[in-house]
Design a protein around this motif. Sequence first.
Motif, mmCIF file in Angstrom:
data_model
loop_
_atom_site.group_PDB
_atom_site.id
_atom_site.type_symbol
_atom_site.label_atom_id
_atom_site.label_comp_id
_atom_site.label_asym_id
_atom_site.label_seq_id
_atom_site.Cartn_x
_atom_site.Cartn_y
_atom_site.Cartn_z
ATOM 1 N N THR A 82 0.979 -1.100 0.121
ATOM 2 C CA THR A 82 -0.149 -0.207 0.127
ATOM 3 C C THR A 82 1.080 1.546 -0.141
ATOM 4 O O THR A 82 1.771 0.931 0.646
ATOM 5 C CB THR A 82 -1.246 -0.305 1.085
ATOM 6 N N GLN A 135 -2.922 4.523 3.454
ATOM 7 C CA GLN A 135 -3.721 3.826 2.936
ATOM 8 C C GLN A 135 -4.618 2.954 2.978
ATOM 9 O O GLN A 135 -5.455 3.027 2.384
ATOM 10 C CB GLN A 135 -3.093 3.707 1.538
ATOM 11 N N ASP A 163 -7.507 3.901 4.641
ATOM 12 C CA ASP A 163 -8.673 4.504 4.345
ATOM 13 C C ASP A 163 -9.565 3.417 3.658
ATOM 14 O O ASP A 163 -10.504 3.369 3.241
ATOM 15 C CB ASP A 163 -8.006 5.517 3.197
ATOM 16 N N LYS A 222 -7.872 -0.939 -4.705
ATOM 17 C CA LYS A 222 -6.827 -0.159 -4.892
ATOM 18 C C LYS A 222 -6.494 0.031 -6.109
ATOM 19 O O LYS A 222 -5.921 0.973 -6.873
ATOM 20 C CB LYS A 222 -5.618 -0.447 -4.305
ATOM 21 N N GLN A 248 -5.727 8.939 -9.058
ATOM 22 C CA GLN A 248 -5.779 9.511 -7.367
ATOM 23 C C GLN A 248 -7.037 9.916 -7.370
ATOM 24 O O GLN A 248 -8.050 10.066 -6.666
ATOM 25 C CB GLN A 248 -4.841 9.542 -6.535
ATOM 26 N N ALA A 266 -6.620 9.751 2.919
ATOM 27 C CA ALA A 266 -6.061 8.985 1.858
ATOM 28 C C ALA A 266 -4.701 8.018 2.135
ATOM 29 O O ALA A 266 -4.548 6.654 1.684
ATOM 30 C CB ALA A 266 -6.760 9.577 1.098
ATOM 31 N N ASP A 267 -3.617 9.103 2.214
ATOM 32 C CA ASP A 267 -2.491 8.605 1.984
ATOM 33 C C ASP A 267 -1.560 9.385 2.646
ATOM 34 O O ASP A 267 0.246 9.032 2.183
ATOM 35 C CB ASP A 267 -2.420 8.024 0.120
#
Lengths: 395, 395
Positions: free
Chosen positions: A98, A103, A106, A262, B103, B265-266
């Motif tokens: 990830t 992530q 999430d 993803k 994204q 999210a990241d």
Amino acid sequence: MKIEFSERAKRIKASEIRELLKLTVQPEIISFAGGLPAAELFPLEQIAEVAGDVVLKEGKAALQYSPTEGLKRLREIIIAQRLNPIHIEATLDEISITSGSQQALDFTGKMFINEGDTVIVESPTYLGALNAFLAYNPNYVEIPLQEDGMDMDKLEEVLESGVKPKFIYTIPDYQNPSGITMSEEKRRRLIDIANKYDLIIVEDSPYAELCFDGKQLDPIKSLDTEGRVIYMGTYSKTFTPGLRIGWVVGNPTIINKFIQVKQGADLQTSSIDQRIAAEYMSRYDLNEHIRMIIDVYSKRRDVMLDTMKKTFHKDITFTESTGGLFTWVNVRKDIDTKELMQEALKENVAFVPGASFFASSGHNNYMRLNYSCMPEDKIRVGIERLAKVLNKYYE
Amino acid sequence: MKIEFSERAKRIKASEIRELLKLTVQPEIISFAGGLPAAELFPLEQIAEVAGDVVLKEGKAALQYSPTEGLKRLREIIIAQRLNPIHIEATLDEISITSGSQQALDFTGKMFINEGDTVIVESPTYLGALNAFLAYNPNYVEIPLQEDGMDMDKLEEVLESGVKPKFIYTIPDYQNPSGITMSEEKRRRLIDIANKYDLIIVEDSPYAELCFDGKQLDPIKSLDTEGRVIYMGTYSKTFTPGLRIGWVVGNPTIINKFIQVKQGADLQTSSIDQRIAAEYMSRYDLNEHIRMIIDVYSKRRDVMLDTMKKTFHKDITFTESTGGLFTWVNVRKDIDTKELMQEALKENVAFVPGASFFASSGHNNYMRLNYSCMPEDKIRVGIERLAKVLNKYYE
């Protein structure tokens, strides 16, 4: 123009901590507010060498699109070097790379939470997890932390009362923000409870390897015989966060869904970052690097705790963390650490007020202090400044 | 153990294309199924040099956590080099870095779509966008493509009937999958329509710079005087997809929400990837690199189209794309290209059946062909094989 965001987006707010950190960047401020690893310990020369080599030798692949689940070689290395030694067995279809652990959090929310579903979290818990899940609008049920981790009696009581959570989220080692570690006994009890009530456990483990006393406990995942623990690891605290590489381990059905999520979310994690990590892990011994980090961090922790013991009023309590990045300070109930923060900034010292780390409101008498990214003398001076501000309330 | 995914996760399926691509990796198969840039054109030596330098010289920052919105220097470079030349003006609070354009698509869905909200898409459109939005369960309204882009009469008719979409999603240049480009006239009409009906336009622009005939059109965003266009760009097709760097440009309220969503999210896009990109763009001329890519791709496009003209039955039509990576083939209505694909694989040639690129079912007589990542002689042989399979249906 009228902008009509989704209900989901309206719930998402800027992290208070990120906003706060902006206030603490002036050089005269000693800030315990961050959660950063110590940048001076990054193995720059080795990573520079590896980065250049990887592009030259594997460039066509290193710079091309690559599989969503992550580079096979990197997954093999993580299984062999980071999972098997802590007694997690995993096959290649039980692990996905990830873009950092955030992530994975999430995606966990996205995969499991329908609006109004219950999620059980520790109280306090990682703010970034609360925010990630919040987008999917769960109903949080908080279980208090004790000195040896989540209150298992309370957890059983909640489950016995009929609460059926989508998952239980825990950070068992050197928890962010509390610095608390879940005991071996409680890990066993938690997995027994999960088996009994048919529950999923999300085990977030960014800090376990930063163990200062040689007593690293096996993860909950290592006790999981039924594929009900989703385990999250990362190189962000032991190697470098700039590469954004984490991993999620779970049963193949769950990992397969992670990969599908993803695909839609970012296709894949950076090909070059994955190859830099894999090549570094092949050439160098990350464990040796971790021992060096531990040596530095544990001394900083010592200085912070020693100075607190010497300077803080005796009624102020804090976690004597045995690893990780943080200690957690509990002040008198009527003190609001958000207000305290304003006074601390006047004395050129900063921390994170604890309220943001709770799913519910009203926990205003805590603060999180980070010791990983500051030299020892600054820690000493910063804690002395903080003591001056704090002790006034106890006069 | 019973695994109960969210309703959202149940909608998310593995991409048919990704599954299909697994069938096409055998060396004897000539595959037009991918959408990859040509790896042999990546500037390996320059990137290797830059990667090593960046880690050595900026390592502490390059490997540390960095701001969610992206490196300031990189955003400045993108504004100066990639946006201003196509007449998009943007300040630093109007741009955020994303981990690739995919994204940005996921975040757009997350930010705008409540369950059942209408989203207007082109028919056909990019499969990865359909999948990203699908997680948030929109109601898709499709507007057919004409030779010069979206059918604006049909769009007005739909809006006039009272349909109120959250946004209109378009890929105006060398669209994936159709290869079609929206005319200047239609770009103007689209922005007028958006202004009239108070709508948001999502302009996805990964291919515009791969313009073969020197006639690159200004983006819709450049015509936007009201801050209602969200523009997405990426280095994936002009530099390298392995770094995962895209950007989203919009009015500050929208970009601020993007950043909040990205925090959960990241946290951020890879620090090192951003610095490699910024340093490369400072030292080298990406435009020169793009000219080289265009030279190679346009010749490959020529060979593909010429061979199709020579060998395909005259009733088979296809897009004479003037840029980008794809052409799009329209076969007789009763031919199902999924079935055709099985026969093509027997002849060692592969493509993507077109049905996945439509929000609705029943568009089975299309196929997408990619010409960017294969030498000219292979393209010739592959198209000849495909013609053999196809023409049988026209005997």
